[in-house]
Design an enzyme around this catalytic site. Structure first.
Site, PDB file in Angstrom:
ATOM      1  CG  HIS A  23      -6.881  25.584  65.888  1.00 25.61           C
ATOM      2  ND1 HIS A  23      -7.378  24.329  66.144  1.00 25.61           N
ATOM      3  CD2 HIS A  23      -5.614  25.385  65.465  1.00 25.61           C
ATOM      4  CE1 HIS A  23      -6.452  23.428  65.885  1.00 25.61           C
ATOM      5  NE2 HIS A  23      -5.365  24.043  65.474  1.00 25.61           N
ATOM      6  CG  HIS A  79       1.998  19.749  62.254  1.00 28.16           C
ATOM      7  ND1 HIS A  79       1.190  19.789  61.153  1.00 28.16           N
ATOM      8  CD2 HIS A  79       1.240  20.247  63.289  1.00 28.16           C
ATOM      9  CE1 HIS A  79       0.006  20.287  61.495  1.00 28.16           C
ATOM     10  NE2 HIS A  79       0.018  20.580  62.777  1.00 28.16           N
ATOM     11  CD  GLU A  81      -2.280  23.981  63.263  1.00 29.04           C
ATOM     12  OE1 GLU A  81      -2.238  22.768  63.517  1.00 29.04           O
ATOM     13  OE2 GLU A  81      -3.313  24.679  63.392  1.00 29.04           O
ATOM     14  CG  ASP A  83       0.667  25.074  66.845  1.00 30.54           C
ATOM     15  OD1 ASP A  83       0.655  24.871  65.622  1.00 30.54           O
ATOM     16  OD2 ASP A  83       0.162  24.283  67.657  1.00 30.54           O
ATOM     17  CG  HIS A 145      -4.297  18.167  63.601  1.00 29.33           C
ATOM     18  ND1 HIS A 145      -5.080  19.280  63.522  1.00 29.33           N
ATOM     19  CD2 HIS A 145      -3.061  18.596  63.860  1.00 29.33           C
ATOM     20  CE1 HIS A 145      -4.331  20.356  63.767  1.00 29.33           C
ATOM     21  NE2 HIS A 145      -3.114  19.951  63.967  1.00 29.33           N
ATOM     22  CG  ASP A 164      -0.441  19.095  66.816  1.00 27.95           C
ATOM     23  OD1 ASP A 164      -0.167  19.867  67.750  1.00 27.95           O
ATOM     24  OD2 ASP A 164      -0.563  19.478  65.639  1.00 27.95           O
ATOM     25  CE1 TYR A 192      -3.397  19.524  71.617  1.00 29.71           C
ATOM     26  CE2 TYR A 192      -3.675  17.312  70.734  1.00 29.71           C
ATOM     27  CZ  TYR A 192      -3.001  18.530  70.749  1.00 29.71           C
ATOM     28  OH  TYR A 192      -1.951  18.718  69.898  1.00 29.71           O
ATOM     29  CG  HIS A 225       0.405  21.558  71.849  1.00 23.01           C
ATOM     30  ND1 HIS A 225       0.757  22.883  71.778  1.00 23.01           N
ATOM     31  CD2 HIS A 225      -0.019  21.214  70.612  1.00 23.01           C
ATOM     32  CE1 HIS A 225       0.549  23.327  70.544  1.00 23.01           C
ATOM     33  NE2 HIS A 225       0.081  22.333  69.811  1.00 23.01           N
TER      34      HIS A 225
END
Ligand code: FEO
Length: 395
Positions: A23, A79, A81, A83, A145, A164, A192, A225
């Protein structure tokens, strides 16, 4: 190395052993991470999620070991994001026949990241896509999230791919939870949760209730992850239920920074007072403690005392982000107290008290201050203060 995690379901992700900040610079990742992506082979071939773009070449090699991307019929982006979506442009370039499946919010966020003219198929909770012998079932998970977050469930194989949720920033040589050090695994799973999901604890609890009410059999939880939960996979769901309640231990954390040891000596004496009451406590120097690890200790404890001398009419620079995080992570069920030494202006102590109040902490003592270096009497007052904090912690 690709791994078949169930019949005709393959992990094709990447292990990032060297990752130390995530992040941007916001989150420490002492044990690296993984970006997990999964291929499901059936009458229709499916890819669920991708990886961060710096690893896209390695990912494409893994993907091609399992399937020619041109044979993908469905690409699910749980998602947006980066990553997880970073290699989407590369995948979509080589998978011209693939339908891109996204959540309803993903229909906005995926183009927001890539500005590509991909045709998307938005899905909502309960929507199904038959892929031959099995079905994909989707569950929207807003704010777990991000607003666009979604879980994909593979009925027939009974695999939940929750992106996530239930993940860990944990690079490992093995892919499954029963193959790794359990203490390390839970340290990373908790860190996490604390640093990414704590503000959304209410949504976490509700989403898990909703998920369990669907009564979908779950044999594997394959997050985006870290390791895949195949041995008693619901153990991490139960942990999330526990963490989402934010019921702290009867312990205390004393966080401080110091210029010439005055506030440090106060912190140590406050700790002695807590200890005298039998309350477990830790003293953490804010400049010398990883901020994300410090927040894990805050999460666990009932009472948080924060101390700083006054510097430039406020708190020391290492204390400011701690105060920000105490509010930003929306911790629940916390008791707070402020202390510090000063020379001619003790404004920092009042500032800390205000921050604790804004963060929703219940203040259990008036601020404790000491002018210049603590005297013998000041140190005794700090010990008494620590005893009071200890007693309140045990209530
Ligand atoms: Fe929200 Fe792992 O990205």
């Amino acid at each position: 190395m690709i791994t078949e995690i169930a019949e005709n379901v393959y992990w094709v992700g990447v292990v990032d052993w060297g990752l130390r900040r995530f992040h941007g610079d916001e989150l420490s990742t002492h044990r690296g991470s993984t970006y997990n992506a999964y291929v499901i082979k059936d009458e229709k071939n499916v890819l669920v999620d991708t990886v961060w773009s710096p690893f896209q070449d390695e990912f494409m090699e893994h993907l091609r070991e399992v399937i020619d991307p041109a044979e993908l019929d469905i690409v699910v982006a749980n998602h947006s994001e980066v990553d997880h979506s970073g290699a989407l442009p590369e995948v979509m370039r080589h998978a011209p026949n693939a339908q891109l499946v996204v959540s309803k919010k993903g229909e906005e966020s995926i183009p927001g990241h890539y500005h590509a003219d991909w045709t998307m198929m938005p899905v909502g909770t309960g929507d199904r896509i038959n892929i031959g012998s099995r079905d994909l079932i989707f569950v929207e998970a807003p704010m777990l999230h991000w607003p666009d977050s979604m879980f994909t469930y593979l009925a027939g194989s009974n695999i939940l791919m929750p992106n996530d949720a239930f993940g860990q920033h944990y690079a490992t040589e093995f892919r499954f939870n029963d193959q790794v050090d359990q203490r390390e695994l839970y340290e990373e799973a908790l860190k996490y949760y604390v640093n990414i999901l704590t503000p959304f604890s209410r949504q976490v609890g509700k989403k898990i209730d909703e998920l369990l009410s669907l009564e979908l059999p779950v044999e594997i939880i394959a997050p985006s992850h870290g390791v895949i939960w195949r041995d008693n996979p619901l153990q991490i769901v139960e942990k999330y239920q526990e963490w989402a309640k934010q019921e702290p231990e009867k312990s205390a954390v004393i966080i401080y920074d110091t210029m010439w040891n005055g506030t440090r000596r106060m912190a140590d004496a406050v700790s002695e007072g807590c200890t005298a009451e039998g309350v477990p406590n830790k003293v953490l120097h804010a400049s010398h403690t990883d901020r994300n690890d410090l927040l894990v200790e805050v999460f666990k404890a009932r009472t948080i005392a924060v101390g700083s001398p006054t510097f430039n009419n406020g708190v020391l620079p290492s204390i400011a982000p701690v105060c920000r995080d105490l509010a930003g992570l929306k911790f629940q069920n916390k008791l707070g107290a402020a202390f510090g030494s000063y020379g001619w202006n003790g404004k920092a102590i009042g500032d800390i008290q205000e921050h604790l109040q804004e963060a929703g902490f219940e203040l259990i003592a008036d601020p404790l201050s000491c002018k210049w270096q603590p005297s013998v009497d000041d140190m005794e007052a700090c010990r008494e203060y620590g005893k009071k904090l200890g007693r309140e912690t045990l209530q």
